[in-house]
Design a protein around this motif. Structure first.
Motif, mmCIF file in Angstrom:
data_model
loop_
_atom_site.group_PDB
_atom_site.id
_atom_site.type_symbol
_atom_site.label_atom_id
_atom_site.label_comp_id
_atom_site.label_asym_id
_atom_site.label_seq_id
_atom_site.Cartn_x
_atom_site.Cartn_y
_atom_site.Cartn_z
ATOM 1 N N LYS A 1 -47.848 -36.987 -1.620
ATOM 2 C CA LYS A 1 -48.338 -38.320 -1.619
ATOM 3 C C LYS A 1 -47.856 -39.074 -2.964
ATOM 4 O O LYS A 1 -47.427 -40.076 -3.034
ATOM 5 C CB LYS A 1 -49.658 -38.482 -1.423
ATOM 6 N N ARG A 2 -48.086 -38.171 -4.144
ATOM 7 C CA ARG A 2 -47.958 -38.869 -5.569
ATOM 8 C C ARG A 2 -46.259 -38.774 -5.645
ATOM 9 O O ARG A 2 -45.698 -39.967 -6.183
ATOM 10 C CB ARG A 2 -48.248 -37.612 -6.514
ATOM 11 N N ILE A 3 -45.610 -38.031 -5.090
ATOM 12 C CA ILE A 3 -44.131 -37.985 -5.068
ATOM 13 C C ILE A 3 -43.480 -39.280 -4.219
ATOM 14 O O ILE A 3 -42.783 -39.985 -4.622
ATOM 15 C CB ILE A 3 -43.514 -36.724 -4.747
ATOM 16 N N SER A 4 -43.877 -39.271 -3.137
ATOM 17 C CA SER A 4 -43.670 -40.611 -2.491
ATOM 18 C C SER A 4 -43.947 -41.936 -2.941
ATOM 19 O O SER A 4 -43.557 -42.798 -2.729
ATOM 20 C CB SER A 4 -44.010 -40.351 -0.884
ATOM 21 N N GLU A 5 -44.993 -41.999 -3.504
ATOM 22 C CA GLU A 5 -45.539 -43.290 -4.197
ATOM 23 C C GLU A 5 -44.673 -43.463 -5.571
ATOM 24 O O GLU A 5 -44.637 -44.453 -5.924
ATOM 25 C CB GLU A 5 -46.981 -43.168 -4.620
ATOM 26 N N SER A 6 -44.001 -42.503 -6.024
ATOM 27 C CA SER A 6 -43.445 -42.704 -7.350
ATOM 28 C C SER A 6 -41.603 -43.098 -6.913
ATOM 29 O O SER A 6 -40.884 -43.511 -7.604
ATOM 30 C CB SER A 6 -43.124 -41.479 -8.200
ATOM 31 N N THR A 7 -41.401 -42.979 -5.761
ATOM 32 C CA THR A 7 -40.151 -43.477 -5.254
ATOM 33 C C THR A 7 -40.016 -44.738 -5.079
ATOM 34 O O THR A 7 -40.979 -45.442 -4.944
ATOM 35 C CB THR A 7 -39.927 -42.783 -3.541
ATOM 36 N N GLN A 8 -38.580 -45.347 -5.639
ATOM 37 C CA GLN A 8 -38.540 -46.870 -5.769
ATOM 38 C C GLN A 8 -37.202 -47.209 -5.004
ATOM 39 O O GLN A 8 -36.222 -46.315 -4.774
ATOM 40 C CB GLN A 8 -38.146 -47.084 -7.071
ATOM 41 N N ILE A 9 -37.307 -48.006 -3.953
ATOM 42 C CA ILE A 9 -36.381 -48.784 -3.245
ATOM 43 C C ILE A 9 -36.322 -49.968 -3.806
ATOM 44 O O ILE A 9 -36.829 -50.978 -3.416
ATOM 45 C CB ILE A 9 -36.607 -48.512 -1.781
ATOM 46 N N THR A 10 -34.832 -50.380 -4.277
ATOM 47 C CA THR A 10 -34.793 -51.755 -4.712
ATOM 48 C C THR A 10 -33.552 -52.352 -4.259
ATOM 49 O O THR A 10 -32.478 -51.708 -4.241
ATOM 50 C CB THR A 10 -34.804 -51.763 -6.428
ATOM 51 N N SER A 11 -33.541 -53.807 -3.939
ATOM 52 C CA SER A 11 -32.329 -54.229 -3.745
ATOM 53 C C SER A 11 -31.380 -54.515 -4.901
ATOM 54 O O SER A 11 -31.977 -54.740 -5.980
ATOM 55 C CB SER A 11 -32.726 -55.754 -2.899
ATOM 56 N N LEU B 1 -31.889 -46.043 -3.903
ATOM 57 C CA LEU B 1 -33.252 -45.404 -3.829
ATOM 58 C C LEU B 1 -33.302 -44.406 -4.978
ATOM 59 O O LEU B 1 -32.465 -43.899 -5.571
ATOM 60 C CB LEU B 1 -32.863 -44.438 -2.407
ATOM 61 N N PHE B 2 -34.341 -43.971 -5.505
ATOM 62 C CA PHE B 2 -34.616 -43.415 -6.651
ATOM 63 C C PHE B 2 -36.083 -42.652 -6.417
ATOM 64 O O PHE B 2 -37.046 -43.214 -5.938
ATOM 65 C CB PHE B 2 -34.885 -44.107 -8.010
ATOM 66 N N GLY B 3 -35.888 -41.264 -6.646
ATOM 67 C CA GLY B 3 -36.905 -40.192 -6.401
ATOM 68 C C GLY B 3 -36.653 -39.567 -5.061
ATOM 69 O O GLY B 3 -35.696 -39.326 -4.785
ATOM 70 N N ALA B 4 -37.720 -39.037 -4.508
ATOM 71 C CA ALA B 4 -37.947 -38.204 -3.313
ATOM 72 C C ALA B 4 -37.928 -39.117 -2.088
ATOM 73 O O ALA B 4 -38.682 -39.810 -1.985
ATOM 74 C CB ALA B 4 -39.065 -37.231 -3.238
ATOM 75 N N PHE B 5 -36.991 -38.710 -1.114
ATOM 76 C CA PHE B 5 -37.044 -39.763 0.275
ATOM 77 C C PHE B 5 -37.654 -38.908 1.002
ATOM 78 O O PHE B 5 -37.281 -38.148 2.236
ATOM 79 C CB PHE B 5 -35.464 -39.914 0.802
ATOM 80 N N PHE B 6 -39.205 -38.993 1.085
ATOM 81 C CA PHE B 6 -40.015 -38.519 1.994
ATOM 82 C C PHE B 6 -40.543 -39.392 2.907
ATOM 83 O O PHE B 6 -39.994 -40.708 2.918
ATOM 84 C CB PHE B 6 -41.433 -37.913 1.284
ATOM 85 N N PHE B 7 -41.731 -39.246 3.580
ATOM 86 C CA PHE B 7 -42.215 -39.779 4.826
ATOM 87 C C PHE B 7 -42.551 -41.230 4.271
ATOM 88 O O PHE B 7 -42.323 -42.310 4.735
ATOM 89 C CB PHE B 7 -43.248 -39.373 5.590
ATOM 90 N N ALA C 1 -34.806 -35.582 -3.334
ATOM 91 C CA ALA C 1 -34.958 -34.495 -2.179
ATOM 92 C C ALA C 1 -35.148 -35.248 -0.989
ATOM 93 O O ALA C 1 -35.626 -36.636 -1.309
ATOM 94 C CB ALA C 1 -36.224 -33.643 -2.370
ATOM 95 N N VAL C 2 -34.884 -34.925 0.322
ATOM 96 C CA VAL C 2 -34.995 -35.442 1.196
ATOM 97 C C VAL C 2 -35.785 -34.433 2.251
ATOM 98 O O VAL C 2 -35.227 -33.305 2.462
ATOM 99 C CB VAL C 2 -33.677 -35.922 2.070
ATOM 100 N N ASP C 3 -36.696 -35.031 3.079
ATOM 101 C CA ASP C 3 -37.496 -34.156 4.024
ATOM 102 C C ASP C 3 -37.042 -34.650 5.591
ATOM 103 O O ASP C 3 -36.334 -35.408 5.714
ATOM 104 C CB ASP C 3 -38.966 -34.074 3.975
ATOM 105 N N ALA C 4 -37.430 -33.927 6.263
ATOM 106 C CA ALA C 4 -37.069 -34.186 7.968
ATOM 107 C C ALA C 4 -37.530 -35.689 8.245
ATOM 108 O O ALA C 4 -36.567 -36.388 8.957
ATOM 109 C CB ALA C 4 -37.904 -33.390 8.886
ATOM 110 N N THR C 5 -38.561 -36.149 7.825
ATOM 111 C CA THR C 5 -38.924 -37.599 8.046
ATOM 112 C C THR C 5 -37.996 -38.493 7.504
ATOM 113 O O THR C 5 -37.488 -39.579 8.322
ATOM 114 C CB THR C 5 -40.169 -37.955 7.824
#
Length: 105
Positions: free
Chosen positions: A10-20, A48-54, A83-87
């Motif tokens: 949860k913490r890792i996915s919250e730190s992921t940034q997606i910016t135009s 995309l910056f960080g982990a690409f999880f669900f 990192a990228v997970d299955a989702t």
């Protein structure tokens, strides 16, 4: 242990940034910079910056909906993805299929 794993994801996915991205919001080095380049109409660029999880997959979908336009070309700059997970992979595959189906119609 399970709770710790869930909280970590949860913490890792919250730190992921997606910016135009455009030439005004470029933050990458000069090698692949958008500065001084024009992005054509119908092209969207996202970084995309960080982990690409669900959670990040949902963020990407939300960002695309927020743009309120169906791009002809979507560029995902994933150089900073850790990192990228299955989702996340499923989200990328779904996105590819969506654009492939739109292009064939």
């Amino acid at each position: 242990m399970v709770l710790a794993a869930i909280l970590f994801i949860k913490r890792i996915s919250e730190s992921t940034q997606i910016t135009s991205m455009d030439e005004a919001t470029e933050t990458e080095g000069s090698q692949d910079s958008l500065v001084g380049k024009t992005i054509p109409d119908g092209v969207l660029v996202y970084r995309l910056f960080g982990a690409f999880f669900f959670g990040a997959a949902d963020k990407l979908e939300t960002a695309l909906k927020r743009s309120r336009q169906e791009p002809d070309i979507l560029i995902l700059r994933m150089r900073q993805v850790l990192a990228v997970d299955a989702t996340g992979l499923n989200a990328l595959e779904d996105l590819y299929e969506k654009f492939a189906n739109a292009a064939s119609t």
